[in-house]
Write a protein that holds these residues in place. Structure first.
Motif, PDB file in Angstrom:
ATOM      1  N   PHE A  33       0.839  -1.194   0.000  1.00  0.00           N
ATOM      2  CA  PHE A  33       0.000   0.000   0.000  1.00  0.00           C
ATOM      3  C   PHE A  33       0.877   1.248   0.000  1.00  0.00           C
ATOM      4  CE2 PHE A  33      -2.471   3.291   2.303  1.00  0.00           C
ATOM      5  CZ  PHE A  33      -3.521   3.415   1.403  1.00  0.00           C
ATOM      6  N   ILE A  34       1.944   1.235   0.792  1.00  0.00           N
ATOM      7  CA  ILE A  34       2.900   2.355   0.809  1.00  0.00           C
ATOM      8  C   ILE A  34       3.589   2.488  -0.550  1.00  0.00           C
ATOM      9  CG2 ILE A  34       5.058   3.204   1.823  1.00  0.00           C
ATOM     10  CD1 ILE A  34       4.175   1.908   4.468  1.00  0.00           C
ATOM     11  N   VAL A  35       3.951   1.339  -1.148  1.00  0.00           N
ATOM     12  CA  VAL A  35       4.574   1.352  -2.474  1.00  0.00           C
ATOM     13  C   VAL A  35       3.631   1.977  -3.500  1.00  0.00           C
ATOM     14  CG1 VAL A  35       5.329  -0.121  -4.395  1.00  0.00           C
ATOM     15  CG2 VAL A  35       6.120  -0.596  -2.071  1.00  0.00           C
ATOM     16  N   TYR A  36       2.356   1.624  -3.421  1.00  0.00           N
ATOM     17  CA  TYR A  36       1.380   2.180  -4.366  1.00  0.00           C
ATOM     18  C   TYR A  36       1.218   3.690  -4.171  1.00  0.00           C
ATOM     19  CZ  TYR A  36      -2.965   2.889  -6.930  1.00  0.00           C
ATOM     20  OH  TYR A  36      -3.916   3.341  -7.797  1.00  0.00           O
ATOM     21  N   LEU A  37       1.171   4.144  -2.920  1.00  0.00           N
ATOM     22  CA  LEU A  37       1.077   5.579  -2.664  1.00  0.00           C
ATOM     23  C   LEU A  37       2.300   6.312  -3.212  1.00  0.00           C
ATOM     24  CD1 LEU A  37      -0.352   5.769   0.987  1.00  0.00           C
ATOM     25  CD2 LEU A  37      -1.563   6.101  -1.173  1.00  0.00           C
ATOM     26  N   MET A  38       3.483   5.730  -3.030  1.00  0.00           N
ATOM     27  CA  MET A  38       4.709   6.326  -3.568  1.00  0.00           C
ATOM     28  C   MET A  38       4.665   6.370  -5.090  1.00  0.00           C
ATOM     29  SD  MET A  38       7.679   4.632  -1.163  1.00  0.00           S
ATOM     30  CE  MET A  38       8.965   5.311  -2.227  1.00  0.00           C
ATOM     31  N   THR A  39       4.167   5.300  -5.707  1.00  0.00           N
ATOM     32  CA  THR A  39       4.051   5.264  -7.168  1.00  0.00           C
ATOM     33  C   THR A  39       3.164   6.390  -7.666  1.00  0.00           C
ATOM     34  OG1 THR A  39       4.310   2.855  -7.179  1.00  0.00           O
ATOM     35  CG2 THR A  39       3.344   3.852  -9.131  1.00  0.00           C
ATOM     36  N   CYS A  40       2.008   6.556  -7.031  1.00  0.00           N
ATOM     37  CA  CYS A  40       1.082   7.629  -7.427  1.00  0.00           C
ATOM     38  C   CYS A  40       1.709   9.003  -7.224  1.00  0.00           C
ATOM     39  CB  CYS A  40      -0.217   7.517  -6.629  1.00  0.00           C
ATOM     40  SG  CYS A  40      -1.193   6.046  -6.999  1.00  0.00           S
ATOM     41  N   LEU A  41       2.325   9.224  -6.070  1.00  0.00           N
ATOM     42  CA  LEU A  41       2.922  10.524  -5.761  1.00  0.00           C
ATOM     43  C   LEU A  41       4.038  10.861  -6.746  1.00  0.00           C
ATOM     44  CD1 LEU A  41       3.218  12.988  -3.911  1.00  0.00           C
ATOM     45  CD2 LEU A  41       4.750  11.612  -2.469  1.00  0.00           C
ATOM     46  N   GLU A  42       4.933   9.921  -6.984  1.00  0.00           N
ATOM     47  CA  GLU A  42       6.064  10.169  -7.887  1.00  0.00           C
ATOM     48  C   GLU A  42       5.592  10.485  -9.298  1.00  0.00           C
ATOM     49  OE1 GLU A  42       9.353   7.144  -5.819  1.00  0.00           O
ATOM     50  OE2 GLU A  42       8.240   6.548  -7.619  1.00  0.00           O
ATOM     51  N   ASN A  43       4.726   9.636  -9.836  1.00  0.00           N
ATOM     52  CA  ASN A  43       4.349   9.778 -11.237  1.00  0.00           C
ATOM     53  C   ASN A  43       3.404  10.943 -11.481  1.00  0.00           C
ATOM     54  OD1 ASN A  43       5.657   7.432 -12.747  1.00  0.00           O
ATOM     55  ND2 ASN A  43       4.730   6.363 -11.033  1.00  0.00           N
ATOM     56  N   ILE A  44       2.521  11.231 -10.529  1.00  0.00           N
ATOM     57  CA  ILE A  44       1.665  12.418 -10.663  1.00  0.00           C
ATOM     58  C   ILE A  44       2.504  13.685 -10.585  1.00  0.00           C
ATOM     59  CG2 ILE A  44      -0.136  13.769  -9.511  1.00  0.00           C
ATOM     60  CD1 ILE A  44      -1.489  11.136  -8.781  1.00  0.00           C
ATOM     61  N   THR A  45       3.520  13.687  -9.721  1.00  0.00           N
ATOM     62  CA  THR A  45       4.435  14.836  -9.630  1.00  0.00           C
ATOM     63  C   THR A  45       5.153  15.056 -10.955  1.00  0.00           C
ATOM     64  OG1 THR A  45       4.790  14.492  -7.260  1.00  0.00           O
ATOM     65  CG2 THR A  45       6.435  15.787  -8.434  1.00  0.00           C
ATOM     66  N   ILE A  46       5.629  13.956 -11.560  1.00  0.00           N
ATOM     67  CA  ILE A  46       6.326  14.070 -12.850  1.00  0.00           C
ATOM     68  C   ILE A  46       5.391  14.590 -13.929  1.00  0.00           C
ATOM     69  CG2 ILE A  46       7.406  12.726 -14.701  1.00  0.00           C
ATOM     70  CD1 ILE A  46       8.505  10.881 -12.462  1.00  0.00           C
ATOM     71  N   LEU A  47       4.205  14.027 -14.019  1.00  0.00           N
ATOM     72  CA  LEU A  47       3.242  14.461 -15.031  1.00  0.00           C
ATOM     73  C   LEU A  47       2.900  15.942 -14.865  1.00  0.00           C
ATOM     74  CD1 LEU A  47       0.790  11.424 -15.159  1.00  0.00           C
ATOM     75  CD2 LEU A  47       2.127  12.306 -17.064  1.00  0.00           C
ATOM     76  N   THR A  48       2.590  16.342 -13.644  1.00  0.00           N
ATOM     77  CA  THR A  48       2.219  17.727 -13.383  1.00  0.00           C
ATOM     78  C   THR A  48       3.368  18.675 -13.696  1.00  0.00           C
ATOM     79  OG1 THR A  48       0.765  16.975 -11.603  1.00  0.00           O
ATOM     80  CG2 THR A  48       1.313  19.323 -11.645  1.00  0.00           C
ATOM     81  N   THR A  49       4.573  18.308 -13.305  1.00  0.00           N
ATOM     82  CA  THR A  49       5.741  19.163 -13.522  1.00  0.00           C
ATOM     83  C   THR A  49       6.027  19.338 -15.008  1.00  0.00           C
ATOM     84  OG1 THR A  49       6.702  18.378 -11.440  1.00  0.00           O
ATOM     85  CG2 THR A  49       8.173  19.497 -12.970  1.00  0.00           C
ATOM     86  N   VAL A  50       6.009  18.237 -15.759  1.00  0.00           N
ATOM     87  CA  VAL A  50       6.303  18.320 -17.190  1.00  0.00           C
ATOM     88  C   VAL A  50       5.234  19.126 -17.920  1.00  0.00           C
ATOM     89  CG1 VAL A  50       6.541  16.993 -19.325  1.00  0.00           C
ATOM     90  CG2 VAL A  50       7.632  16.184 -17.219  1.00  0.00           C
TER      91      VAL A  50
END
Length: 312
Positions: A33-50
């Motif tokens: 569950f923690i891994v999934y939250l990290m996956t969402c946080l990392e990839n949403i951050t990348i998408l939003t930033t780009v």
């Protein structure tokens, strides 16, 4: 839920998942569950930033944003099923839902694999044709390559499902995995599936092997080119390239183990599935994107805009 016997057509599947004690499954639920939250946080951050930072509107970050999208969607397809399996011993999935899950999973996974090949080609052009890079990798080419990646994923997935659907399924209806996948479903068919397995291995396993070998060759050529250039950034570029080779190895080797051999059941199948469906999406951002200096600066700019946008 009792497995259906060989005389009844299969209308649902029972996912066996992991047969661990309750405490271990609760622990694994918390970890993933923690891994999934990290996956969402990392990839949403990348998408939003780009998307929001015009400094990143160049081919490399366009491809990285698409990679982040495939990571978060692929993880969202499989991780919730894995998590729910830790909370219940056997999870029942209707036949049509299982087929749909396999289609989406292989569609996104196929696009992900082709996109990795596109990114390697992009880095090859950047290293060998730096002055012509932006001309070669123009907007139309980038859009075409990404569209081609998704089209390749669709064709791969549609072919898999087209081979599976005509088969008769008469049980037992248990799948020894935490999610619906081709090798386990094919074993439920009540006819000889040898020829179908060969076609599946050609469509999935052989494709993985070919792309993996091409990626290794491409990154080896890039490494040789980088080593010949004596610059301040050579060491960092070498480190980045080696990290990406390790990342594609973690992605491809488990997939080759599952899809490039006869579909016999091994206990390691479930572990391999976790690697490329749950762990790879959380590792890719760390390897490909978040180590990048320009991306770090862009994320700081994004955070500053969010925190101080209301201040005058």
């Amino acid at each position: 839920m009792e497995p259906q016997n060989v005389t009844n057509p299969v209308t649902e599947f029972v996912l066996l998942g992991f047969n661990y004690s309750l405490k271990i499954q609760q622990f694994l639920f918390t970890v993933f569950f923690i891994v999934y939250l990290m996956t969402c946080l990392e990839n949403i951050t990348i998408l939003t930033t780009v998307i929001t930072d015009y400094h990143l509107h160049i081919p490399m970050y366009f491809f990285l944003a698409n990679l982040a999208f495939t990571d978060i969607t692929e993880s969202s397809v499989n991780t919730p099923i894995l998590l729910s399996g830790f909370l219940s011993q056997h999870k029942t999935v209707p036949f049509k839902e299982c087929i749909f899950h396999m289609f989406v999973f292989h569609f996104i996974g196929g696009a992900h694999i082709f996109l990795l090949a596109v990114m390697a080609a992009d880095r090859y052009v950047a290293v060998h044709k730096p002055l012509q890079y932006l001309t070669i990798m123009n907007r139309e080419v980038c859009l075409g390559l990404v569209t081609g990646s998704w089209a390749g994923g669709f064709i791969h997935s549609a072919t898999q499902i087209a081979l599976l659907l005509p088969l008769p399924y008469c049980g037992p209806n248990t799948l020894d995995n935490f999610h619906c996948d081709v090798p386990q479903v094919l074993k439920v068919a009540c006819i000889d599936t040898y020829q179908t397995e060969l076609l599946m291995v050609s469509n999935g396993g052989l494709l993985l092997i070919v792309i993996f070998v091409l990626l290794l060759i491409s990154y080896t050529v890039i490494l040789v080119k980088i080593r010949r250039q004596v610059t301040r950034g050579t060491h960092k570029a070498l480190s980045t390239c080696i990290a990406q080779i390790m990342a594609i190895s973690i992605t491809f080797i488990p997939g080759i183990f599952i899809y490039a051999r006869p579909f016999k059941t091994f206990e390691l199948d479930k572990v391999a599935s976790i690697f490329f469906t749950v762990l790879v999406p959380v590792l890719n951002p760390m390897v490909y994107t978040l180590r990048n200096t320009e991306m770090k600066k862009a994320i700081r700019r994004l955070v500053s805009r969010v925190l101080f946008s209301g201040e005058k």
